[in-house]
Motif scaffolding. Structure first.
Motif, PDB file in Angstrom:
ATOM      1  N   VAL A  15      44.442  41.169  44.466  1.00 16.29           N
ATOM      2  CA  VAL A  15      43.881  42.414  44.987  1.00 16.29           C
ATOM      3  C   VAL A  15      43.883  43.498  43.920  1.00 16.29           C
ATOM      4  O   VAL A  15      42.859  44.126  43.638  1.00 16.29           O
ATOM      5  N   THR A  16      45.035  43.727  43.299  1.00 16.07           N
ATOM      6  CA  THR A  16      45.175  44.895  42.421  1.00 16.07           C
ATOM      7  C   THR A  16      44.436  44.753  41.094  1.00 16.07           C
ATOM      8  O   THR A  16      43.889  45.731  40.579  1.00 16.07           O
ATOM      9  N   LEU A  17      44.405  43.546  40.530  1.00 22.02           N
ATOM     10  CA  LEU A  17      43.752  43.391  39.224  1.00 22.02           C
ATOM     11  C   LEU A  17      42.237  43.562  39.316  1.00 22.02           C
ATOM     12  O   LEU A  17      41.656  44.341  38.542  1.00 22.02           O
ATOM     13  N   PRO A  18      41.535  42.889  40.251  1.00 21.90           N
ATOM     14  CA  PRO A  18      40.087  43.134  40.362  1.00 21.90           C
ATOM     15  C   PRO A  18      39.753  44.575  40.718  1.00 21.90           C
ATOM     16  O   PRO A  18      38.750  45.109  40.241  1.00 21.90           O
ATOM     17  N   ARG A  19      40.571  45.216  41.555  1.00 23.42           N
ATOM     18  CA  ARG A  19      40.317  46.619  41.884  1.00 23.42           C
ATOM     19  C   ARG A  19      40.391  47.490  40.636  1.00 23.42           C
ATOM     20  O   ARG A  19      39.635  48.447  40.486  1.00 23.42           O
ATOM     21  N   ALA A  20      41.313  47.150  39.743  1.00 26.71           N
ATOM     22  CA  ALA A  20      41.513  47.979  38.561  1.00 26.71           C
ATOM     23  C   ALA A  20      40.474  47.711  37.477  1.00 26.71           C
ATOM     24  O   ALA A  20      39.946  48.649  36.871  1.00 26.71           O
ATOM     25  N   VAL A  21      40.174  46.444  37.219  1.00 29.72           N
ATOM     26  CA  VAL A  21      39.349  46.116  36.048  1.00 29.72           C
ATOM     27  C   VAL A  21      38.020  45.465  36.415  1.00 29.72           C
ATOM     28  O   VAL A  21      37.207  45.194  35.528  1.00 29.72           O
ATOM     29  N   GLY A  22      37.778  45.196  37.710  1.00 31.35           N
ATOM     30  CA  GLY A  22      36.559  44.524  38.137  1.00 31.35           C
ATOM     31  C   GLY A  22      36.741  43.018  38.209  1.00 31.35           C
ATOM     32  O   GLY A  22      37.618  42.445  37.552  1.00 31.35           O
ATOM     33  N   ASP A  23      35.900  42.386  39.008  1.00 26.78           N
ATOM     34  CA  ASP A  23      36.031  40.944  39.232  1.00 26.78           C
ATOM     35  C   ASP A  23      35.861  40.134  37.952  1.00 26.78           C
ATOM     36  O   ASP A  23      36.614  39.191  37.694  1.00 26.78           O
ATOM     37  N   ALA A  24      34.874  40.480  37.152  1.00 25.08           N
ATOM     38  CA  ALA A  24      34.575  39.660  35.979  1.00 25.08           C
ATOM     39  C   ALA A  24      35.731  39.657  34.985  1.00 25.08           C
ATOM     40  O   ALA A  24      36.147  38.610  34.490  1.00 25.08           O
ATOM     41  N   ARG A  25      36.280  40.843  34.689  1.00 29.75           N
ATOM     42  CA  ARG A  25      37.375  40.888  33.736  1.00 29.75           C
ATOM     43  C   ARG A  25      38.646  40.273  34.329  1.00 29.75           C
ATOM     44  O   ARG A  25      39.431  39.636  33.613  1.00 29.75           O
ATOM     45  N   ALA A  26      38.850  40.459  35.640  1.00 27.43           N
ATOM     46  CA  ALA A  26      40.014  39.842  36.269  1.00 27.43           C
ATOM     47  C   ALA A  26      39.955  38.318  36.132  1.00 27.43           C
ATOM     48  O   ALA A  26      40.971  37.663  35.850  1.00 27.43           O
ATOM     49  N   LYS A  27      38.760  37.752  36.320  1.00 25.89           N
ATOM     50  CA  LYS A  27      38.603  36.307  36.150  1.00 25.89           C
ATOM     51  C   LYS A  27      38.880  35.903  34.704  1.00 25.89           C
ATOM     52  O   LYS A  27      39.543  34.890  34.445  1.00 25.89           O
ATOM     53  N   GLU A  28      38.367  36.688  33.769  1.00 31.30           N
ATOM     54  CA  GLU A  28      38.606  36.390  32.350  1.00 31.30           C
ATOM     55  C   GLU A  28      40.102  36.382  32.041  1.00 31.30           C
ATOM     56  O   GLU A  28      40.616  35.470  31.376  1.00 31.30           O
ATOM     57  N   LEU A  29      40.801  37.406  32.520  1.00 30.09           N
ATOM     58  CA  LEU A  29      42.226  37.523  32.216  1.00 30.09           C
ATOM     59  C   LEU A  29      43.020  36.396  32.864  1.00 30.09           C
ATOM     60  O   LEU A  29      44.037  35.948  32.307  1.00 30.09           O
ATOM     61  N   MET A  30      42.596  35.952  34.029  1.00 29.23           N
ATOM     62  CA  MET A  30      43.287  34.839  34.676  1.00 29.23           C
ATOM     63  C   MET A  30      42.932  33.505  34.038  1.00 29.23           C
ATOM     64  O   MET A  30      43.792  32.695  33.720  1.00 29.23           O
ATOM     65  N   LEU A  31      41.652  33.271  33.797  1.00 27.42           N
ATOM     66  CA  LEU A  31      41.224  31.972  33.284  1.00 27.42           C
ATOM     67  C   LEU A  31      41.753  31.705  31.879  1.00 27.42           C
ATOM     68  O   LEU A  31      42.211  30.600  31.569  1.00 27.42           O
TER      69      LEU A  31
END
Length: 263
Positions: free
Chosen positions: A150-166
């Motif tokens: 919840v908090t990471l996509p809200r902060a940086v957006g879905d695309a960057r959150a996916k990048e940071l996780m993947l």
């Protein structure tokens, strides 16, 4: 340094909760998670506490789960190992995000995995200049916990959150702030003093207004416009019914500084 993995200090209306296991760079053992869960719950429930600081000692804010202890528990089976998510991580994050008072994270050194989740569950962050952050989960074959989905996509957006996780790459405090993770950057030795300074300023503010604002933001996703407007109207009425609001209006009209008592 204390023998306890979590140290709680109270000064006036500000409580500072510090992860204090520098030998393990504040990796989260069961003892640390239980102590953190209880300390955060106590601060959330204490009406005398009007702001909270979450900090870590030494070279790390928090390395996330203690993997040595995790490996031992994993030998008993995945259900035993991952009960900690519901028993420890989720209650801590829920209380940080929903407590009716501001929470400031003092983030210096390394902040990864569940440590990143704890930092993002707070309302504001003060980063040290050399702070390094990462999701870290996929490196050991896991996914989000501690509210990061919840908090990471809200902060940086879905695309960057996916990048940071993947890809799990490490990123700097400067990148975090530029991407939208709210916070400010100071010299490492100033991280905790600055976080406490901000918490003191917030503790002197309009408590009910802060609580209602946190609630509106937390509940906004998925709300339609009419529901959001209705929620705002109810929240404004709650704030407008406080002694703080009436006194602040009088202070404004008389050109005097407002003094908020939390009532």
């Amino acid at each position: 340094m204390s023998d306890a993995p979590v140290v709680v200090d109270r000064e006036d209306a500000v409580t500072t909760i510090t992860l204090d296991d520098p030998a393990h760079r504040n990796a989260l053992t069961v003892a640390a998670k239980v102590a953190l869960r209880d300390a955060v719950a106590d601060a959330a429930a204490d009406d005398g506490v009007r702001a909270v600081v979450l900090a870590g000692t030494a070279r790390a804010f928090c390395l996330g789960q203690d993997l040595g202890e995790h490996a031992e528990t994993l030998a008993q089976g995945p259900e035993a190992a991952f009960a900690t998510v519901r028993e420890h991580y989720s209650p801590v994050v829920r209380d940080l995000m929903t407590m009716p008072k501001p929470v400031v994270a003092a983030v210096a050194g390394t902040c990864v995995g569940a440590g990143l989740g704890l930092a993002l569950a707070c309302d504001h962050r003060v980063f040290g200049t050399g702070t390094k952050l990462a999701t870290a989960f996929t490196g050991i074959g896991l996914t989000f916990d501690t509210g990061l989905s919840v908090t990471l996509p809200r902060a940086v957006g879905d695309a960057r959150a996916k990048e940071l996780m993947l890809f799990g790459r490490t990123f700097s405090a400067q990148e975090a702030v530029a991407w939208g993770i709210s916070g400010e950057i100071v010299e490492t030795e100033q991280v905790l003093p600055r976080a406490v300074e901000l918490a003191r300023a917030l503790a002197a503010g309009p408590t009910t207004a802060f609580a209602q604002s946190k609630r509106l933001i937390a509940q906004a996703p998925g709300r339609g416009l009419d529901d959001a407007l209705d929620a705002e109207a109810r929240a404004q009425l709650a704030c407008g019914s406080t002694t703080d609001h009436a006194a602040a209006v009088r202070s404004f009209l008389s050109r005097e500084p407002a003094v908020f008592t939390g009532r």
